[in-house]
Design an enzyme around this catalytic site. Structure first.
Site, PDB file in Angstrom:
ATOM      1  N   ASN A 194       0.861  -1.190   0.000  1.00 58.02           N
ATOM      2  CA  ASN A 194       0.000   0.000   0.000  1.00 58.02           C
ATOM      3  C   ASN A 194       0.894   1.235   0.000  1.00 58.02           C
ATOM      4  O   ASN A 194       1.479   1.578   1.021  1.00 58.02           O
ATOM      5  CB  ASN A 194      -0.904  -0.024   1.249  1.00 58.02           C
ATOM      6  CG  ASN A 194      -1.702   1.256   1.399  1.00 58.02           C
ATOM      7  OD1 ASN A 194      -1.833   2.037   0.456  1.00 58.02           O
ATOM      8  ND2 ASN A 194      -2.245   1.475   2.591  1.00 58.02           N
ATOM      9  N   TRP A 195       0.980   1.884  -1.167  1.00 59.29           N
ATOM     10  CA  TRP A 195       1.896   3.032  -1.280  1.00 59.29           C
ATOM     11  C   TRP A 195       1.322   4.289  -0.615  1.00 59.29           C
ATOM     12  O   TRP A 195       2.016   5.282  -0.491  1.00 59.29           O
ATOM     13  CB  TRP A 195       2.168   3.340  -2.747  1.00 59.29           C
ATOM     14  CG  TRP A 195       2.903   2.275  -3.501  1.00 59.29           C
ATOM     15  CD1 TRP A 195       3.365   1.076  -3.019  1.00 59.29           C
ATOM     16  CD2 TRP A 195       3.267   2.313  -4.879  1.00 59.29           C
ATOM     17  NE1 TRP A 195       3.993   0.376  -4.019  1.00 59.29           N
ATOM     18  CE2 TRP A 195       3.942   1.104  -5.173  1.00 59.29           C
ATOM     19  CE3 TRP A 195       3.093   3.233  -5.922  1.00 59.29           C
ATOM     20  CZ2 TRP A 195       4.439   0.818  -6.443  1.00 59.29           C
ATOM     21  CZ3 TRP A 195       3.581   2.948  -7.184  1.00 59.29           C
ATOM     22  CH2 TRP A 195       4.249   1.752  -7.442  1.00 59.29           C
ATOM     23  N   LYS A 196       0.057   4.252  -0.255  1.00 56.97           N
ATOM     24  CA  LYS A 196      -0.614   5.447   0.297  1.00 56.97           C
ATOM     25  C   LYS A 196      -0.415   6.627  -0.658  1.00 56.97           C
ATOM     26  O   LYS A 196      -0.329   6.422  -1.860  1.00 56.97           O
ATOM     27  CB  LYS A 196      -0.108   5.747   1.705  1.00 56.97           C
ATOM     28  CG  LYS A 196      -0.091   4.514   2.605  1.00 56.97           C
ATOM     29  CD  LYS A 196       0.049   4.855   4.047  1.00 56.97           C
ATOM     30  CE  LYS A 196       0.224   3.570   4.842  1.00 56.97           C
ATOM     31  NZ  LYS A 196      -0.003   3.739   6.247  1.00 56.97           N
ATOM     32  N   HIS A 212      -9.649   1.160   4.966  1.00 53.46           N
ATOM     33  CA  HIS A 212      -8.356   1.370   5.640  1.00 53.46           C
ATOM     34  C   HIS A 212      -8.565   2.332   6.814  1.00 53.46           C
ATOM     35  O   HIS A 212      -9.379   3.250   6.735  1.00 53.46           O
ATOM     36  CB  HIS A 212      -7.338   1.937   4.651  1.00 53.46           C
ATOM     37  CG  HIS A 212      -5.941   1.937   5.189  1.00 53.46           C
ATOM     38  ND1 HIS A 212      -5.491   2.888   6.077  1.00 53.46           N
ATOM     39  CD2 HIS A 212      -4.900   1.084   4.987  1.00 53.46           C
ATOM     40  CE1 HIS A 212      -4.229   2.622   6.392  1.00 53.46           C
ATOM     41  NE2 HIS A 212      -3.853   1.526   5.744  1.00 53.46           N
ATOM     42  N   GLU A 221      -6.976   4.758   7.800  1.00 47.72           N
ATOM     43  CA  GLU A 221      -6.787   6.186   7.465  1.00 47.72           C
ATOM     44  C   GLU A 221      -8.024   6.747   6.774  1.00 47.72           C
ATOM     45  O   GLU A 221      -8.323   7.935   6.907  1.00 47.72           O
ATOM     46  CB  GLU A 221      -5.514   6.350   6.611  1.00 47.72           C
ATOM     47  CG  GLU A 221      -4.269   6.133   7.468  1.00 47.72           C
ATOM     48  CD  GLU A 221      -3.051   5.617   6.728  1.00 47.72           C
ATOM     49  OE1 GLU A 221      -3.021   5.661   5.477  1.00 47.72           O
ATOM     50  OE2 GLU A 221      -2.112   5.150   7.408  1.00 47.72           O
ATOM     51  N   GLU A 279      -5.420  -4.964  10.682  1.00 53.26           N
ATOM     52  CA  GLU A 279      -4.428  -3.897  10.835  1.00 53.26           C
ATOM     53  C   GLU A 279      -4.683  -3.149  12.144  1.00 53.26           C
ATOM     54  O   GLU A 279      -5.477  -2.193  12.171  1.00 53.26           O
ATOM     55  CB  GLU A 279      -4.536  -2.909   9.675  1.00 53.26           C
ATOM     56  CG  GLU A 279      -4.238  -3.511   8.326  1.00 53.26           C
ATOM     57  CD  GLU A 279      -3.608  -2.484   7.402  1.00 53.26           C
ATOM     58  OE1 GLU A 279      -2.488  -2.722   6.962  1.00 53.26           O
ATOM     59  OE2 GLU A 279      -4.219  -1.440   7.161  1.00 53.26           O
ATOM     60  N   GLY A 324       2.343   2.355  10.582  1.00 50.17           N
ATOM     61  CA  GLY A 324       3.275   3.467  10.399  1.00 50.17           C
ATOM     62  C   GLY A 324       4.020   3.866  11.664  1.00 50.17           C
ATOM     63  O   GLY A 324       4.656   4.917  11.702  1.00 50.17           O
ATOM     64  N   SER A 369       3.409  -2.099  10.220  1.00 46.93           N
ATOM     65  CA  SER A 369       4.878  -2.096  10.366  1.00 46.93           C
ATOM     66  C   SER A 369       5.502  -3.439  10.011  1.00 46.93           C
ATOM     67  O   SER A 369       6.499  -3.856  10.619  1.00 46.93           O
ATOM     68  CB  SER A 369       5.281  -1.661  11.783  1.00 46.93           C
ATOM     69  OG  SER A 369       4.809  -0.343  12.043  1.00 46.93           O
ATOM     70  N   GLY A 421       2.797  -1.187   4.241  1.00 43.41           N
ATOM     71  CA  GLY A 421       2.796   0.239   3.921  1.00 43.41           C
ATOM     72  C   GLY A 421       4.199   0.732   3.631  1.00 43.41           C
ATOM     73  O   GLY A 421       4.732   0.523   2.536  1.00 43.41           O
ATOM     74  N   GLY A 422       4.814   1.370   4.627  1.00 47.50           N
ATOM     75  CA  GLY A 422       6.123   2.010   4.435  1.00 47.50           C
ATOM     76  C   GLY A 422       7.153   1.124   3.740  1.00 47.50           C
ATOM     77  O   GLY A 422       7.870   1.588   2.842  1.00 47.50           O
TER      78      GLY A 422
END
Ligand code: PEP
Length: 257
Positions: A10-12, A100, A102, A172, A178, A217, A238-239
């Site tokens: 997930n590149w956000k 998600h 976010e 999640e 993150g 993470s 993610g990251g």
């Protein structure tokens, strides 16, 4: 029943379409046929990158899947700023992330919205990656399993068992997203196992097929232990998915010592 593991990056809201091309080219160059036969690998870029990713994946016949980070509840109409499942399907998306944390936190998405978006994805032939998971306060109160299962129940309300079998659920925990604070394998398994049990109670044998991912993470140095758990079928990353070497290493968890 053996489930094909899935690692989805997930590149956000990161990487423009030029940067997206560079990252996908690096992934395509690094992954080999063993990787693509061992698991399903997907990138989930911002909307503005999807056409570029499609062109590259199709043109170079890369076995990489891709998807979107959100979709509209409706298929078309006067919804300024929205992107529909029809449009994503036309771009060859396999996956779409729904609910998600976010989106729930910054865009006010509630359980009913998540459910409508799951249905929008399914009626357009997209595989929803349905995100559920508790925040810090709920975890500290010890209510994380009940909270997460309630979100799941609402998200899958009215969905047919055949569709549930083919969708993806991502557990999640919000406190792990993150933050660098990853759930222990046992903590992640506790909730992922409960997710599968609830799916079995409501949808029967779909539980054997549905893939349950862990997200929060996930990195090269913690993925292998998480993937040893019986109810964790992959990761929503993610990251770590923005760094091609790190993402490749995550996807190669099976080769870790
Ligand atoms: C995510 O955004 O879904 C996620 C799990 O992020 P990170 O891996 O950076 O915690």
């Amino acid at each position: 029943m053996a489930r094909t593991p899935l690692m989805a990056g997930n590149w956000k809201m990161n990487l423009n379409h030029i940067e997206a091309i560079a990252l996908v080219q690096k992934l395509a160059y690094t992954f080999n046929t063993d990787d693509f036969s061992a698991l399903e690998i997907a990138v989930i870029p911002p909307f503005t990158d999807i056409r570029s990713v499609q062109t590259l994946v199709d043109g170079d016949k890369i076995a990489l899947k891709y998807g979107a980070q959100d979709l509209a509840k409706a298929d078309k109409g006067a919804f300024t700023g929205e992107i529909s499942g029809v449009m994503l399907a036309k771009l060859g998306c396999t996956f779409v992330i729904v609910g998600h944390s976010e989106r729930r936190q910054f865009h006010g998405e509630d359980d009913q919205t998540v459910n409508l978006k799951v249905q929008a994805a399914l009626r357009n032939g997209l595989t929803p990656i349905v995100c559920v998971g508790e925040g810090t306060e709920v975890r500290n109160a010890g209510d994380h399993v009940a909270f997460t299962l309630n979100q799941l129940k609402a998200a899958l309300s009215g969905v047919a068992a055949g569709d549930v079998a083919n969708l993806v659920v991502a557990y999640e925990p919000v406190w792990a997203i993150g933050t660098g604070e990853v759930a222990t394998p046992a903590n992640a398994q506790e909730v992922c196992g409960a997710i599968r049990n609830q799916i079995r109670e409501v949808f029967g044998s779909a539980a054997d097929q549905v893939r349950v991912l862990y997200g929060g993470s996930m990195k090269a140095d913690n993925v292998a232990a998480l993937m040893k758990e019986p109810d964790i079928d992959g990761g929503l990353v993610g990251g770590a998915s923005l760094d091609p070497d790190e993402f490749v290493s995550v996807c190669r968890y099976r080769l870790h010592p």
